[in-house]
Design a protein around this motif. Structure first.
Motif, PDB file in Angstrom:
ATOM      1  N   PHE A 207       0.812  -1.208   0.000  1.00 18.90           N
ATOM      2  CA  PHE A 207       0.000   0.000   0.000  1.00 18.90           C
ATOM      3  C   PHE A 207       0.850   1.265   0.000  1.00 18.90           C
ATOM      4  CE2 PHE A 207      -3.492  -2.798   0.915  1.00 18.90           C
ATOM      5  CZ  PHE A 207      -4.596  -2.132   0.398  1.00 18.90           C
ATOM      6  N   SER A 208       1.924   1.269   0.722  1.00 19.27           N
ATOM      7  CA  SER A 208       2.716   2.493   0.859  1.00 19.27           C
ATOM      8  C   SER A 208       3.580   2.789  -0.369  1.00 19.27           C
ATOM      9  CB  SER A 208       3.605   2.413   2.105  1.00 19.27           C
ATOM     10  OG  SER A 208       4.528   1.341   2.007  1.00 19.27           O
ATOM     11  N   LEU A 232      -5.497   2.118   3.644  1.00 25.25           N
ATOM     12  CA  LEU A 232      -5.621   3.283   2.764  1.00 25.25           C
ATOM     13  C   LEU A 232      -4.799   4.457   3.282  1.00 25.25           C
ATOM     14  CD1 LEU A 232      -9.451   3.090   2.027  1.00 25.25           C
ATOM     15  CD2 LEU A 232      -7.573   2.358   0.552  1.00 25.25           C
ATOM     16  N   ALA A 233      -4.703   4.584   4.589  1.00 29.30           N
ATOM     17  CA  ALA A 233      -3.937   5.686   5.179  1.00 29.30           C
ATOM     18  C   ALA A 233      -2.453   5.596   4.832  1.00 29.30           C
ATOM     19  CB  ALA A 233      -4.123   5.697   6.694  1.00 29.30           C
ATOM     20  N   ALA A 239      -1.318   8.969  -4.912  1.00 32.19           N
ATOM     21  CA  ALA A 239      -1.622   7.636  -5.433  1.00 32.19           C
ATOM     22  C   ALA A 239      -3.086   7.506  -5.860  1.00 32.19           C
ATOM     23  CB  ALA A 239      -1.298   6.576  -4.381  1.00 32.19           C
ATOM     24  N   LEU A 240      -3.323   6.493  -6.691  1.00 32.28           N
ATOM     25  CA  LEU A 240      -4.655   6.183  -7.209  1.00 32.28           C
ATOM     26  C   LEU A 240      -5.048   4.778  -6.778  1.00 32.28           C
ATOM     27  CD1 LEU A 240      -7.124   6.421  -9.220  1.00 32.28           C
ATOM     28  CD2 LEU A 240      -5.560   5.528 -10.976  1.00 32.28           C
ATOM     29  N   PRO A 264      -5.665   7.642  -0.293  1.00 38.99           N
ATOM     30  CA  PRO A 264      -4.942   8.058  -1.499  1.00 38.99           C
ATOM     31  C   PRO A 264      -5.440   9.401  -2.024  1.00 38.99           C
ATOM     32  CG  PRO A 264      -6.623   6.491  -2.103  1.00 38.99           C
ATOM     33  CD  PRO A 264      -6.654   6.575  -0.608  1.00 38.99           C
ATOM     34  N   GLY A 265      -4.702   9.932  -3.004  1.00 39.63           N
ATOM     35  CA  GLY A 265      -5.087  11.212  -3.573  1.00 39.63           C
ATOM     36  C   GLY A 265      -6.352  11.132  -4.396  1.00 39.63           C
ATOM     37  N   CYS A 266      -6.571   9.987  -5.059  1.00 39.41           N
ATOM     38  CA  CYS A 266      -7.770   9.836  -5.877  1.00 39.41           C
ATOM     39  C   CYS A 266      -8.133   8.361  -6.012  1.00 39.41           C
ATOM     40  CB  CYS A 266      -7.601  10.484  -7.248  1.00 39.41           C
ATOM     41  SG  CYS A 266      -6.131   9.978  -8.151  1.00 39.41           S
ATOM     42  N   ALA A 267      -9.327   8.134  -6.528  1.00 40.29           N
ATOM     43  CA  ALA A 267      -9.816   6.762  -6.707  1.00 40.29           C
ATOM     44  C   ALA A 267     -10.651   6.684  -7.972  1.00 40.29           C
ATOM     45  CB  ALA A 267     -10.636   6.317  -5.502  1.00 40.29           C
TER      46      ALA A 267
END
Length: 335
Positions: A207-208, A232-233, A239-240, A264-267
């Protein structure tokens, strides 16, 4: 035999070439959807055969108890947890599984990756309102110049689940010059390693370190809620996260909270807890989330394959030659 086909949202089934397979039989197609057991039981009360398009309707024990005439459920596409197969078996209702092609879902996934990383929906939406080269993504929670978007070349692509779709996504990533990293079951990690791909040392690293993280898991008791708010944190604020697999892989409400925090920054999301999604849903209001209406498998060639195989199973059943039955014990119960 009364045949009922549910949830044909786009009124496409009757126009498919494979639809002529059911010409000799009485088939009713519903283009709107109902969810309540009462409404469904009325709609299906005379059905001998039910054809389901993917997992658009849940077939529960409570519903089945109200459908004494039902003999066969023919699934268009792969079988999922939306059908209570055990309850079907107990009541002598055969369940037939159909076929589908992983290409459609894989290509939609990649389209979402490219559109999200270059902020295409945001740019297009603002252009229609007269704003030139404005993505609109510039809140205090976002990194500097986040709205400009990013290329994929040289970025780290994380793939959770190395099955048919995950493998295709890996090849797409490599074609775009991305570094591919895989996480998943022991089998997934072994297969990825055998393919020469990087395997994450831990879920935390996965994730990181991922710039783009795509989920490709089946929903099971083990994978339900497998992506937590803590996971998610760990994601970068640039990241997407892409989910075209199943909404319940992600802990309830975790993605909305994570996107509001910027990690993340977006999804990009193609699946939702309740479908069709209600207007005004929180994900639809987030400017850093792209939402599509569960269209990963919605494509002409895949529809022909899915519906054609489902109709073949229906015809074979009517002729006394049941095919692709996942609960053969139901046939014995009915006898």
């Amino acid at each position: 035999m009364n045949i009922v086909i549910l949830d044909d949202y786009q009124d496409a089934v009757r126009k498919l070439q494979c639809a002529d397979k059911l010409d000799p039989y009485a088939a009713k197609v519903y283009t709107n959807t109902v969810k309540g057991i009462g409404q469904l039981s009325i709609r299906l009360r005379d059905a001998d055969v039910l054809v389901l398009i993917k997992d658009r309707t849940n077939i529960t024990r409570q519903l089945l108890e109200k459908l004494p005439k039902l003999k066969l459920i023919s699934q268009a596409g792969s079988l999922g947890s939306h059908i209570d197969v055990q309850a079907c078996t107990e009541r002598g209702i055969a369940v037939a599984q159909g076929a589908e092609n992983p290409v459609a879902a894989a290509e939609l996934t990649w389209a979402l990756v490219m559109a999200s990383m270059r902020r295409l929906p945001q740019y297009i939406g603002n252009l229609k309102h007269g704003a030139w080269q404005q993505s609109g993504l510039r809140t205090a929670a976002m990194p500097t110049n986040f709205g400009l978007g990013q290329t994929l070349h040289g970025k780290k692509l994380g793939i959770w689940g190395y099955g048919q779709i995950g493998k295709r996504i890996a090849t797409y990533g490599q074609a775009f010059g991305m570094q591919v990293m895989v996480w998943g079951s022991d089998a997934s990690r072994l297969a990825a390693s055998a393919s020469g791909l990087e395997v994450a040392e831990s879920k935390e690293q996965f994730f990181s370190h991922s710039d783009v993280l795509s989920l490709h898991l089946r929903l099971t008791d083990q994978t339900r809620g497998v992506v937590s708010s803590d996971d998610l944190a760990l994601m970068k604020n640039t990241a997407l996260l892409v989910n075209t697999s199943h909404p319940d892989l992600v802990e309830k409400d975790a993605l909305i909270a994570a996107l509001n925090r910027g990690h993340p920054g977006c999804a990009a999301v193609d699946v939702f807890e309740s479908e069709p999604i209600l207007q005004g849903h929180a994900l639809l209001r987030l400017e850093n989330c792209i939402c599509t209406p569960h269209i990963g498998y919605v494509e002409v060639d895949n529809y022909e394959l899915m519906m054609g195989s489902a109709f073949d199973n229906v015809v074979n059943f009517i002729k006394g030659l049941p095919s692709n039955i996942v609960n053969p014990g139901a046939l014995q119960v009915r006898r």
